[in-house]
Design a protein around this motif. Structure first.
Motif, PDB file in Angstrom:
ATOM      1  N   ASP A 119       0.843  -1.196   0.000  1.00 24.45           N
ATOM      2  CA  ASP A 119       0.000   0.000   0.000  1.00 24.45           C
ATOM      3  C   ASP A 119       0.876   1.243   0.000  1.00 24.45           C
ATOM      4  O   ASP A 119       1.868   1.331   0.741  1.00 24.45           O
ATOM      5  CB  ASP A 119      -0.925   0.016   1.211  1.00 24.45           C
ATOM      6  CG  ASP A 119      -2.031  -1.015   1.100  1.00 24.45           C
ATOM      7  OD1 ASP A 119      -2.245  -1.518  -0.014  1.00 24.45           O
ATOM      8  OD2 ASP A 119      -2.668  -1.310   2.115  1.00 24.45           O
ATOM      9  N   PHE A 120       0.524   2.184  -0.838  1.00 24.88           N
ATOM     10  CA  PHE A 120       1.202   3.469  -0.937  1.00 24.88           C
ATOM     11  C   PHE A 120       0.119   4.522  -1.002  1.00 24.88           C
ATOM     12  O   PHE A 120      -0.680   4.525  -1.943  1.00 24.88           O
ATOM     13  CB  PHE A 120       2.078   3.501  -2.195  1.00 24.88           C
ATOM     14  CG  PHE A 120       2.820   4.788  -2.384  1.00 24.88           C
ATOM     15  CD1 PHE A 120       3.898   5.107  -1.584  1.00 24.88           C
ATOM     16  CD2 PHE A 120       2.454   5.666  -3.378  1.00 24.88           C
ATOM     17  CE1 PHE A 120       4.597   6.273  -1.765  1.00 24.88           C
ATOM     18  CE2 PHE A 120       3.145   6.841  -3.574  1.00 24.88           C
ATOM     19  CZ  PHE A 120       4.222   7.152  -2.765  1.00 24.88           C
ATOM     20  N   ARG A 121       0.073   5.354   0.035  1.00 23.08           N
ATOM     21  CA  ARG A 121      -1.023   6.306   0.200  1.00 23.08           C
ATOM     22  C   ARG A 121      -2.324   5.517   0.228  1.00 23.08           C
ATOM     23  O   ARG A 121      -2.488   4.639   1.047  1.00 23.08           O
ATOM     24  CB  ARG A 121      -0.975   7.368  -0.883  1.00 23.08           C
ATOM     25  CG  ARG A 121       0.335   8.163  -0.854  1.00 23.08           C
ATOM     26  CD  ARG A 121       0.345   9.263  -1.806  1.00 23.08           C
ATOM     27  NE  ARG A 121      -0.489  10.346  -1.261  1.00 23.08           N
ATOM     28  CZ  ARG A 121      -0.503  11.541  -1.755  1.00 23.08           C
ATOM     29  NH1 ARG A 121       0.246  11.832  -2.795  1.00 23.08           N
ATOM     30  NH2 ARG A 121      -1.258  12.464  -1.227  1.00 23.08           N
ATOM     31  N   ASP A 122      -3.241   5.760  -0.688  1.00 20.02           N
ATOM     32  CA  ASP A 122      -4.504   5.021  -0.690  1.00 20.02           C
ATOM     33  C   ASP A 122      -4.569   4.014  -1.842  1.00 20.02           C
ATOM     34  O   ASP A 122      -5.638   3.576  -2.239  1.00 20.02           O
ATOM     35  CB  ASP A 122      -5.694   5.980  -0.745  1.00 20.02           C
ATOM     36  CG  ASP A 122      -5.662   6.894  -1.964  1.00 20.02           C
ATOM     37  OD1 ASP A 122      -4.593   6.998  -2.596  1.00 20.02           O
ATOM     38  OD2 ASP A 122      -6.702   7.493  -2.281  1.00 20.02           O
ATOM     39  N   THR A 127      -3.026   0.323  -3.671  1.00 12.08           N
ATOM     40  CA  THR A 127      -2.287  -0.927  -3.520  1.00 12.08           C
ATOM     41  C   THR A 127      -1.532  -1.153  -4.818  1.00 12.08           C
ATOM     42  O   THR A 127      -2.141  -1.318  -5.877  1.00 12.08           O
ATOM     43  CB  THR A 127      -3.232  -2.107  -3.226  1.00 12.08           C
ATOM     44  OG1 THR A 127      -3.926  -1.841  -2.006  1.00 12.08           O
ATOM     45  CG2 THR A 127      -2.454  -3.403  -3.094  1.00 12.08           C
ATOM     46  N   PRO A 170       7.769   1.469  -2.275  1.00 10.09           N
ATOM     47  CA  PRO A 170       7.304   2.795  -1.859  1.00 10.09           C
ATOM     48  C   PRO A 170       7.370   2.953  -0.345  1.00 10.09           C
ATOM     49  O   PRO A 170       7.037   2.039   0.397  1.00 10.09           O
ATOM     50  CB  PRO A 170       5.866   2.864  -2.349  1.00 10.09           C
ATOM     51  CG  PRO A 170       5.512   1.525  -2.845  1.00 10.09           C
ATOM     52  CD  PRO A 170       6.729   0.680  -2.887  1.00 10.09           C
ATOM     53  N   ARG A 171       7.795   4.126   0.080  1.00  7.01           N
ATOM     54  CA  ARG A 171       7.921   4.432   1.505  1.00  7.01           C
ATOM     55  C   ARG A 171       7.197   5.744   1.784  1.00  7.01           C
ATOM     56  O   ARG A 171       7.065   6.580   0.897  1.00  7.01           O
ATOM     57  CB  ARG A 171       9.391   4.570   1.877  1.00  7.01           C
ATOM     58  CG  ARG A 171      10.224   3.377   1.442  1.00  7.01           C
ATOM     59  CD  ARG A 171      11.001   2.810   2.587  1.00  7.01           C
ATOM     60  NE  ARG A 171      11.894   1.760   2.158  1.00  7.01           N
ATOM     61  CZ  ARG A 171      11.634   0.467   2.301  1.00  7.01           C
ATOM     62  NH1 ARG A 171      10.509   0.078   2.826  1.00  7.01           N
ATOM     63  NH2 ARG A 171      12.492  -0.436   1.907  1.00  7.01           N
ATOM     64  N   PRO A 172       6.760   5.955   3.012  1.00  5.57           N
ATOM     65  CA  PRO A 172       6.034   7.193   3.343  1.00  5.57           C
ATOM     66  C   PRO A 172       6.820   8.460   3.002  1.00  5.57           C
ATOM     67  O   PRO A 172       6.237   9.446   2.574  1.00  5.57           O
ATOM     68  CB  PRO A 172       5.817   7.086   4.855  1.00  5.57           C
ATOM     69  CG  PRO A 172       5.884   5.632   5.154  1.00  5.57           C
ATOM     70  CD  PRO A 172       6.838   5.044   4.144  1.00  5.57           C
ATOM     71  N   GLU A 173       8.129   8.429   3.130  1.00  4.87           N
ATOM     72  CA  GLU A 173       8.921   9.626   2.865  1.00  4.87           C
ATOM     73  C   GLU A 173       8.973   9.992   1.376  1.00  4.87           C
ATOM     74  O   GLU A 173       9.414  11.078   1.026  1.00  4.87           O
ATOM     75  CB  GLU A 173      10.339   9.495   3.436  1.00  4.87           C
ATOM     76  CG  GLU A 173      11.120   8.300   2.946  1.00  4.87           C
ATOM     77  CD  GLU A 173      10.931   7.035   3.786  1.00  4.87           C
ATOM     78  OE1 GLU A 173      11.746   6.127   3.622  1.00  4.87           O
ATOM     79  OE2 GLU A 173       9.981   6.950   4.570  1.00  4.87           O
ATOM     80  N   THR A 174       8.515   9.107   0.504  1.00  3.96           N
ATOM     81  CA  THR A 174       8.505   9.421  -0.932  1.00  3.96           C
ATOM     82  C   THR A 174       7.113   9.776  -1.430  1.00  3.96           C
ATOM     83  O   THR A 174       6.914   9.930  -2.629  1.00  3.96           O
ATOM     84  CB  THR A 174       9.055   8.235  -1.753  1.00  3.96           C
ATOM     85  OG1 THR A 174       8.198   7.105  -1.570  1.00  3.96           O
ATOM     86  CG2 THR A 174      10.466   7.892  -1.362  1.00  3.96           C
ATOM     87  N   GLU A 175       6.154   9.925  -0.539  1.00  5.68           N
ATOM     88  CA  GLU A 175       4.773  10.196  -0.951  1.00  5.68           C
ATOM     89  C   GLU A 175       4.612  11.506  -1.710  1.00  5.68           C
ATOM     90  O   GLU A 175       3.681  11.670  -2.469  1.00  5.68           O
ATOM     91  CB  GLU A 175       3.842  10.209   0.262  1.00  5.68           C
ATOM     92  CG  GLU A 175       3.541   8.840   0.771  1.00  5.68           C
ATOM     93  CD  GLU A 175       2.474   8.840   1.847  1.00  5.68           C
ATOM     94  OE1 GLU A 175       1.778   9.844   2.025  1.00  5.68           O
ATOM     95  OE2 GLU A 175       2.340   7.812   2.514  1.00  5.68           O
ATOM     96  N   SER A 176       5.502  12.456  -1.506  1.00  5.05           N
ATOM     97  CA  SER A 176       5.318  13.756  -2.142  1.00  5.05           C
ATOM     98  C   SER A 176       5.863  13.806  -3.571  1.00  5.05           C
ATOM     99  O   SER A 176       5.722  14.814  -4.245  1.00  5.05           O
ATOM    100  CB  SER A 176       5.988  14.844  -1.298  1.00  5.05           C
ATOM    101  OG  SER A 176       7.377  14.591  -1.229  1.00  5.05           O
TER     102      SER A 176
END
Length: 180
Positions: A122-125, A127, A137-143
């Motif tokens: 899961d990445f953001r919303d 899959t 994917p990691r939370p720090e790359t969400e932007s």
């Protein structure tokens, strides 16, 4: 084999990571768990998680509980072990489910990241399908708004994910080698 977990593995790397018992394609781990995977006895999702957590701990696999939970919940069709509910955790696993869990855990014993083992994350919303050599994917790359990769496999998988999720019209894909 009292107190032993017998493992049949096709992967040479996985066999080498365990103590070889002299039988081609088989290895054994000492474990306190009464569950012997070579037997066809009843196994629940909860007992499977506990068992694999212990095996992962013995073999120095990072995040042993989370790894076991992600693998078992994936096989049972859930995102997390908690999303399965109490009834699903106490239900007996089928032979097919045990075999799939077994195969995925054998890959995790090779120190493969659990995201690659279950081939999604899961990445953001969303899959996303995940395969090596694509970055996990990691939370720090969400932007990040634009993805650039030199790997044709990564670009292809990005395109597949975008099409599967219906966002391909919002995708700008670039395959570049920015180092050379």
């Amino acid at each position: 084999m009292n107190g032993m977990l017998c493992i049949r593995l096709a992967s040479r790397a996985a066999m080498q990571s365990l103590a070889h018992n002299g039988t081609e394609g088989a290895a054994c781990l000492s474990t306190a768990s009464p569950w012997n995977l070579c037997s066809s006895g009843p196994v629940t999702a909860a007992s499977s998680v506990t068992h694999w957590q212990e095996v992962f701990e013995q073999k120095g696999i990072s995040e042993p509980l989370l790894s076991a939970e992600h693998i078992v919940s994936h096989v049972l069709g859930g995102k997390t072990i908690h999303s399965l509910g109490a009834e699903a955790l106490t239900r007996l696993l089928t032979g097919s489910q045990k075999q799939i869990i077994w195969d995925l855990c054998a890959r995790r014993l090779e120190h493969m990241p659990v995201q690659y083992v279950i081939e999604e994350w899961d990445f953001r919303d969303l899959t996303l399908k995940i395969k090596p050599p694509v970055f996990i994917p990691r939370p720090e790359t969400e932007s990040l708004a634009v993805a650039v990769d030199k790997s044709p496999e990564a670009v292809k998988l990005t395109r597949e994910n975008a099409e599967r999720l219906g966002v391909h019209h919002r995708l700008q894909e670039l395959q570049l080698n920015v180092i050379s």
